[in-house]
Scaffold this motif. Structure first.
Motif, PDB file in Angstrom:
ATOM      1  N   LEU A  88       0.833  -1.211   0.000  1.00 43.48           N
ATOM      2  CA  LEU A  88       0.000   0.000   0.000  1.00 43.48           C
ATOM      3  C   LEU A  88       0.864   1.256   0.000  1.00 43.48           C
ATOM      4  N   LEU A  89       1.954   1.248   0.753  1.00 45.02           N
ATOM      5  CA  LEU A  89       2.851   2.411   0.742  1.00 45.02           C
ATOM      6  C   LEU A  89       3.380   2.672  -0.665  1.00 45.02           C
ATOM      7  N   ALA A  90       3.764   1.609  -1.349  1.00 44.84           N
ATOM      8  CA  ALA A  90       4.309   1.758  -2.699  1.00 44.84           C
ATOM      9  C   ALA A  90       3.259   2.252  -3.687  1.00 44.84           C
ATOM     10  N   ILE A  91       2.034   1.748  -3.582  1.00 44.50           N
ATOM     11  CA  ILE A  91       1.017   2.214  -4.532  1.00 44.50           C
ATOM     12  C   ILE A  91       0.537   3.617  -4.177  1.00 44.50           C
ATOM     13  N   LEU A  92       0.623   3.983  -2.912  1.00 44.52           N
ATOM     14  CA  LEU A  92       0.319   5.372  -2.544  1.00 44.52           C
ATOM     15  C   LEU A  92       1.337   6.316  -3.166  1.00 44.52           C
ATOM     16  N   ASP A  93       2.602   5.915  -3.182  1.00 40.98           N
ATOM     17  CA  ASP A  93       3.628   6.729  -3.846  1.00 40.98           C
ATOM     18  C   ASP A  93       3.303   6.888  -5.327  1.00 40.98           C
ATOM     19  N   LYS A  94       2.895   5.808  -5.976  1.00 36.26           N
ATOM     20  CA  LYS A  94       2.547   5.883  -7.396  1.00 36.26           C
ATOM     21  C   LYS A  94       1.312   6.754  -7.619  1.00 36.26           C
ATOM     22  N   ALA A  95       0.346   6.666  -6.739  1.00 39.57           N
ATOM     23  CA  ALA A  95      -0.854   7.493  -6.869  1.00 39.57           C
ATOM     24  C   ALA A  95      -0.516   8.967  -6.684  1.00 39.57           C
ATOM     25  N   GLU A  96       0.325   9.249  -5.719  1.00 40.82           N
ATOM     26  CA  GLU A  96       0.736  10.629  -5.465  1.00 40.82           C
ATOM     27  C   GLU A  96       1.504  11.193  -6.666  1.00 40.82           C
ATOM     28  N   ALA A  97       2.379  10.405  -7.250  1.00 34.35           N
ATOM     29  CA  ALA A  97       3.125  10.842  -8.429  1.00 34.35           C
ATOM     30  C   ALA A  97       2.182  11.061  -9.609  1.00 34.35           C
ATOM     31  N   HIS A  98       1.206  10.181  -9.773  1.00 30.77           N
ATOM     32  CA  HIS A  98       0.223  10.300 -10.855  1.00 30.77           C
ATOM     33  C   HIS A  98      -0.562  11.613 -10.736  1.00 30.77           C
ATOM     34  N   VAL A  99      -1.013  11.898  -9.544  1.00 29.81           N
ATOM     35  CA  VAL A  99      -1.770  13.132  -9.288  1.00 29.81           C
ATOM     36  C   VAL A  99      -0.916  14.349  -9.621  1.00 29.81           C
ATOM     37  N   SER A 100       0.347  14.312  -9.208  1.00 28.77           N
ATOM     38  CA  SER A 100       1.250  15.428  -9.474  1.00 28.77           C
ATOM     39  C   SER A 100       1.534  15.572 -10.970  1.00 28.77           C
ATOM     40  N   ASP A 101       1.856  14.461 -11.618  1.00 35.81           N
ATOM     41  CA  ASP A 101       2.183  14.486 -13.052  1.00 35.81           C
ATOM     42  C   ASP A 101       1.010  14.957 -13.910  1.00 35.81           C
ATOM     43  N   LYS A 102      -0.184  14.500 -13.562  1.00 37.44           N
ATOM     44  CA  LYS A 102      -1.374  14.818 -14.361  1.00 37.44           C
ATOM     45  C   LYS A 102      -2.083  16.082 -13.883  1.00 37.44           C
ATOM     46  N   LYS A 103      -1.549  16.679 -12.817  1.00 36.87           N
ATOM     47  CA  LYS A 103      -2.131  17.895 -12.232  1.00 36.87           C
ATOM     48  C   LYS A 103      -3.619  17.691 -11.888  1.00 36.87           C
ATOM     49  N   ILE A 104      -3.861  16.581 -11.198  1.00 38.01           N
ATOM     50  CA  ILE A 104      -5.206  16.213 -10.752  1.00 38.01           C
ATOM     51  C   ILE A 104      -5.339  16.591  -9.283  1.00 38.01           C
ATOM     52  N   ASP A 105      -6.503  17.030  -8.882  1.00 37.84           N
ATOM     53  CA  ASP A 105      -6.781  17.286  -7.472  1.00 37.84           C
ATOM     54  C   ASP A 105      -6.690  15.956  -6.719  1.00 37.84           C
ATOM     55  N   ALA A 106      -5.836  15.877  -5.732  1.00 31.34           N
ATOM     56  CA  ALA A 106      -5.635  14.631  -4.981  1.00 31.34           C
ATOM     57  C   ALA A 106      -6.939  14.096  -4.406  1.00 31.34           C
ATOM     58  N   ASN A 107      -7.848  14.980  -4.030  1.00 27.34           N
ATOM     59  CA  ASN A 107      -9.117  14.528  -3.461  1.00 27.34           C
ATOM     60  C   ASN A 107      -9.955  13.725  -4.443  1.00 27.34           C
ATOM     61  N   ALA A 108      -9.700  13.913  -5.739  1.00 27.41           N
ATOM     62  CA  ALA A 108     -10.420  13.110  -6.730  1.00 27.41           C
ATOM     63  C   ALA A 108     -10.134  11.623  -6.511  1.00 27.41           C
ATOM     64  N   LEU A 109      -8.917  11.299  -6.106  1.00 28.62           N
ATOM     65  CA  LEU A 109      -8.574   9.904  -5.798  1.00 28.62           C
ATOM     66  C   LEU A 109      -8.882   9.555  -4.346  1.00 28.62           C
ATOM     67  N   LEU A 110      -8.510  10.433  -3.439  1.00 27.46           N
ATOM     68  CA  LEU A 110      -8.667  10.141  -2.018  1.00 27.46           C
ATOM     69  C   LEU A 110     -10.121   9.910  -1.617  1.00 27.46           C
ATOM     70  N   GLN A 111     -11.032  10.562  -2.304  1.00 30.77           N
ATOM     71  CA  GLN A 111     -12.456  10.426  -1.965  1.00 30.77           C
ATOM     72  C   GLN A 111     -13.226   9.558  -2.967  1.00 30.77           C
ATOM     73  N   PHE A 112     -12.518   8.938  -3.905  1.00 29.79           N
ATOM     74  CA  PHE A 112     -13.174   8.133  -4.934  1.00 29.79           C
ATOM     75  C   PHE A 112     -13.754   6.854  -4.343  1.00 29.79           C
ATOM     76  N   ARG A 113     -14.928   6.493  -4.842  1.00 30.95           N
ATOM     77  CA  ARG A 113     -15.609   5.249  -4.468  1.00 30.95           C
ATOM     78  C   ARG A 113     -15.864   4.467  -5.744  1.00 30.95           C
ATOM     79  N   LEU A 114     -15.782   3.164  -5.669  1.00 29.67           N
ATOM     80  CA  LEU A 114     -16.098   2.353  -6.834  1.00 29.67           C
ATOM     81  C   LEU A 114     -17.597   2.327  -7.116  1.00 29.67           C
TER      82      LEU A 114
END
Length: 168
Positions: A20-46
């Motif tokens: 989970l730590l490793a995929i959180l790093d990848k998610a954080e990098a993705h958000v930064s690279d794509k200039k996405i609001d982090a909350n879009a992922l942090l609050q996402f529900r399937l």
């Protein structure tokens, strides 16, 4: 010889929490690279009736620390569910890993027969340690880790089976 209940729990929790730590790093990098609001992922529900990503991480950590503590015959540490960022979620996972590391393997001796109670009031459940671990704690832990992984994968984070499984 290390207790089989220790071997079946703490190393498994550690492996997936580190994943989970490793995929959180990848998610954080993705958000930064794509200039996405982090909350879009942090609050996402399937699905609308499912818990958001942040809550999936919190609950996975809760099952790891709760199972470790109960099987070792210790009090379950209380965590407040206040995390709102990737950094805070990683801190919660690291706190959980440190707690698991603090549990002596010898404290798991006899845990398979240890009486364990979860919940309160009408939600109280009584278990013996082996059944608690195999039929309650591990399935719930894996469900929440898998759901967190699936939320990120669904949102385009480039992660795969090796990221989920991690290393031990």
């Amino acid at each position: 010889m290390t207790s089989p209940m220790y071997t079946a729990s703490v190393p498994v929790f550690r492996q997936l929490l580190n994943s989970l730590l490793a995929i959180l790093d990848k998610a954080e990098a993705h958000v930064s690279d794509k200039k996405i609001d982090a909350n879009a992922l942090l609050q996402f529900r399937l699905f609308p009736d499912m818990l958001p990503f942040t809550r999936q991480i919190q609950i996975a950590a809760d099952f790891a620390k709760g199972a470790g503590a109960r099987l070792a015959g210790q009090e379950v540490p209380a965590y407040e569910d206040t995390e709102k960022t990737f950094a805070e979620l990683k801190a919660r996972i690291n706190k959980t890993l440190a707690f698991l590391d603090s549990l002596p393997a010898a404290s798991f001796d006899g845990a398979e027969a240890r009486e364990i109670t979860t919940g309160s009031g009408e939600k109280t459940k009584h278990w013996v340690g082996k059944n608690y671990l195999h039929h309650y704690a591990l399935p719930h832990f894996f469900f929440h880790v898998t759901t967190a992984y699936n939320i990120l994968r669904h949102n385009g984070i480039e992660i795969g089976k090796k990221d989920f499984i991690g290393t031990f």
